[in-house]
Motif scaffolding. Structure first.
Motif: not given
Ligand code: ATP
Ligand code: MG
Lengths: 352, 271
Positions: A11-18, A157-159, A190-192, A36-44
């Motif tokens: 989680s980032f704050g209250d936001f559950k990224a994974s 990451d999205e090469p 990727t999101h494509d 889709p964008s923001g679905s948490g791919k980069t976080t993983i």
């Molecule tokens: N360091 C951080 N602090 C706060 N929130 C974050 C942080 N990193 C990511 N997030 C939030 O976590 C969610 C997932 O982010 P992530 O970067 O994993 O998405 P993504 O799937 O890679 O999206 P994109 O395709 O746009 O790159 C987003 O809503 C983002 O705002």
């Protein structure tokens, strides 16, 4: 399993990224992380690399739990979304960086860098700085730099995100070939959808921090398990009450149905159509020449459908009343998706 | 027609700017030099090589060097922590860095006077430890450090911010140590801004008057910096020596200006 994630939460704050992420990857596979964008791919990806720490759960690589191993010791290659090349170093120095850090001897570094420059086809550009390269060339440098220390796992990451469509197509096949040749286990984000289907051996579909489905591109395309995966691929149309279309059996508690363009057959009123009796009438609202086919937007009552027609079929014009037949559709019950076939297809096969 | 008009405006603006620069910047400099040499070269030389002048030069150099050293280290740390980490009170810290430029130097001097002087509760302890801050060299150094505190970090923060953390992360993933990352990835990026900050810091440190004046006690040969020495000479109506000593400061400033231009020029070229 070579790479395994078990019940990862972040989680980032209250936001559950994974949200309780689990999956496994076999050695040598090229895996696409699609969502889709923001679905948490980069976080993983960042958690696997060690740039982010999961709140709970285990990350296992090659049988070892690596949660507590720092990023610098994981020996993972990473290609960043925006490449993150060292802008004050030449192409040569960028690629050599990981080897110099390891204190390899000069000769072997030189040999390895030259080898990689050849591999990615950047001969003659060794002395250039990143600002003097095109997007595609930067991408190749980033790839070579990540590969230089011989990582066992490569994360991308999205090469291709920052590259225009034409070059992108070339780079995709190039990358797939490279990775196949080197046999390094790779995960790319990727999101494509087209990119994911074309490049990956297996796909992991993410949405809202969760994993929707994993499997080969074909499996996922043909048998989407969730409403999200069913609607994610192609230009799908959503139908509220699918029983308005003829000869579909009724599914209990169905919330809606999803159709892909290739599930729909549009015919002119006079045209031969085997399943004519099971078709309904619709009015063409828009036609669009798509190069290899013609895309039609057809209204049936309050439903808008997107369908395609081959170029050699008789031309249909806007405002024309046509027959609409649907072969199959995905019915969603809650979050689950289920495929159902048009009954008349079955009758037909019995006749034959 | 429009062209004509804009041409007139152009030359008018340039003319006014030049006139201003001449009246307010160049003319005073000429005056300083010509006044200093009014009684001839011998008088000038005598004033400049005077025992008290020499000791004032040394004190100024000492305070400047120490201030630059300390602020280089803390400026780097402050800029680094503000841009590369997220922590509670980060905003407060950014604001705090700017305090010295917003507070009048005289007040800064008074604050130190009250903190370390006779009235201060810690004064007896300092006394017992035989540490003299007020009306001594440490006080002067302290005041100079305070006044020049933001110069380096304020130059660094924007460049560090614009760079982001990607390149550092990439380097870390390849196994580089923190020091290697700083030396090979971060430093090349901030080098010119960093040097520029040092130059500004040095220039400000040399010319500092207000805060230092409060803390110095004006002990000739002991706690007199160049600007303070000029003031004393001037108050004693010894104009020629006052201008002669001023000319030393002017020359130091010119040297700094030249270094500044070189740094700026090379920095632009590097981009
Ligand atoms: N360091 C951080 N602090 C706060 N929130 C974050 C942080 N990193 C990511 N997030 C939030 O976590 C969610 C997932 O982010 P992530 O970067 O994993 O998405 P993504 O799937 O890679 O999206 P994109 O395709 O746009 O790159 C987003 O809503 C983002 O705002
Ligand atoms: Mg991302």
């Amino acid at each position: 399993m070579y790479v395994e994630l078990k019940n990862i939460n972040k989680s980032f704050g209250d936001f559950k990224a994974s949200d309780n992420i689990s999956f496994g990857i076999e050695k040598g596979k090229l895996i696409g992380l699609l969502g889709p964008s923001g679905s948490g791919k980069t976080t993983i990806l960042r958690m696997i690399a060690g740039l982010e720490t999961p709140d709970s759960g285990e990350i296992i690589i090659d049988g070892k739990v690596i949660n507590n191993i720092p990023a610098s010791k994981r020996e993972i290659g990473f290609v960043f979304q925006n490449y993150a090349l060292f802008r004050y170093m030449t192409v040569y120095e960028n690629i050599a960086f990981g080897l110099r850090v390891r204190k390899n001897d000069k000769k072997s570094i030189d040999k390895r860098v030259k080898e990689l420059i050849n591999l990615v086809g950047l001969e003659g550009m060794e002395k250039r700085y990143p600002s003097q390269l095109s997007g595609g060339q930067k991408q190749r440098v980033a790839f070579a730099r990540a590969l230089a220390p011989n990582p066992q796992l490569l994360l991308l990451d999205e090469p291709f995100a920052a590259i225009d469509a034409k070059v992108r197509q070339e780079l995709r096949s190039w990358l797939k070939e490279m990775i196949l040749k080197l046999g390094v286990t790779s995960i790319f984000v990727t999101h494509d959808q087209d990119e994911a289907i074309e490049v990956a051996d297996e796909l992991i579909i993410t949405n809202n921090g969760k994993i929707e489905q994993t499997g080969t591109p074909l499996e996922i395309y043909q048998n989407p398990e969730t409403a999200f995966t069913a609607s994610f691929f192609g230009q799908t149309s959503i139908i509220g009450d699918y029983t308005r279309f003829k000869t579909f059996s009724k599914v209990e508690n169905a919330s809606s149905a999803i159709v892909r363009p290739e599930f729909i057959k549009i015919t002119k009123k006079g045209e031969v159509q085997k399943f004519r009796s099971s078709a309904v009438s619709g009015i063409v609202e828009r036609t669009l020449f798509r190069g290899s086919n013609i895309e039609l937007t057809v209204r049936v009552g309050d439903v808008l459908l997107t369908a395609r027609r081959a170029l050699d079929e008789p031309i249909i014009s806007v405002g024309e009343t046509v027959d609409v037949f649907i072969y199959r559709l995905f019915v969603t019950v809650g979050n689950k998706a289920r495929i159902i076939e048009n009954e008349s297809l079955r009758e037909n096969s019995i006749v034959i | 027609m429009k062209n004509e008009g804009s041409k007139i405006v152009k030359w008018l603006l340039i003319g006014i700017s030049l006139l201003f620069a001449f009246l307010f910047l160049l003319l005073p400099l000429f005056t300083v030099i010509s006044e200093a040499l009014r009684n001839g070269w011998a008088a000038y030389k005598e004033a400049v090589t005077d025992e008290y002048t020499i000791s004032a030069i040394w004190l100024t150099v000492e305070a400047t060097v120490i201030a630059v050293l300390i602020n280089t280290i803390f400026g780097l740390f402050a800029a680094w922590s503000v841009t590369k980490f997220y922590f509670r009170g980060k905003k407060l810290m950014t604001t705090m860095i700017d305090i010295p430029v917003t507070v009048s130097p005289i007040i800064a001097g008074l604050i130190f006077l009250l903190t370390f002087g006779r009235q201060s509760p810690i004064y007896p302890y300092l006394q017992a430890a035989n540490i003299q801050i007020v009306f001594a060299v440490p006080g002067i150094v302290l005041a100079t450090v305070f006044v020049t505190f933001p110069f380096i970090s304020r130059e660094l923060i924007p460049v560090l911010e614009s760079q982001g953390t990607d390149e550092e992360e990439a380097a870390a993933l390849m196994g580089a140590s923190g020091l290697t990352i700083f030396r090979r990835v971060t430093f090349p990026h901030i080098k010119w801004a960093f040097l520029y900050g040092i130059v500004l810091c040095a220039a400000r440190a040399m010319g500092e008057f207000g805060a230092v004046s409060v803390l110095s006690g004006h002990l000739r040969g002991k706690t007199n910096t160049l600007p303070l020495h000029v003031e004393i000479l001037f108050n004693e109506f010894r104009y020629v020596p006052a201008f002669a000593v001023s000319s030393i400061l002017v020359m130091m400033a010119v040297v700094i200006l030249i270094i500044r231009s070189v740094v700026e020029y090379r920095g632009k070229g590097a981009e």
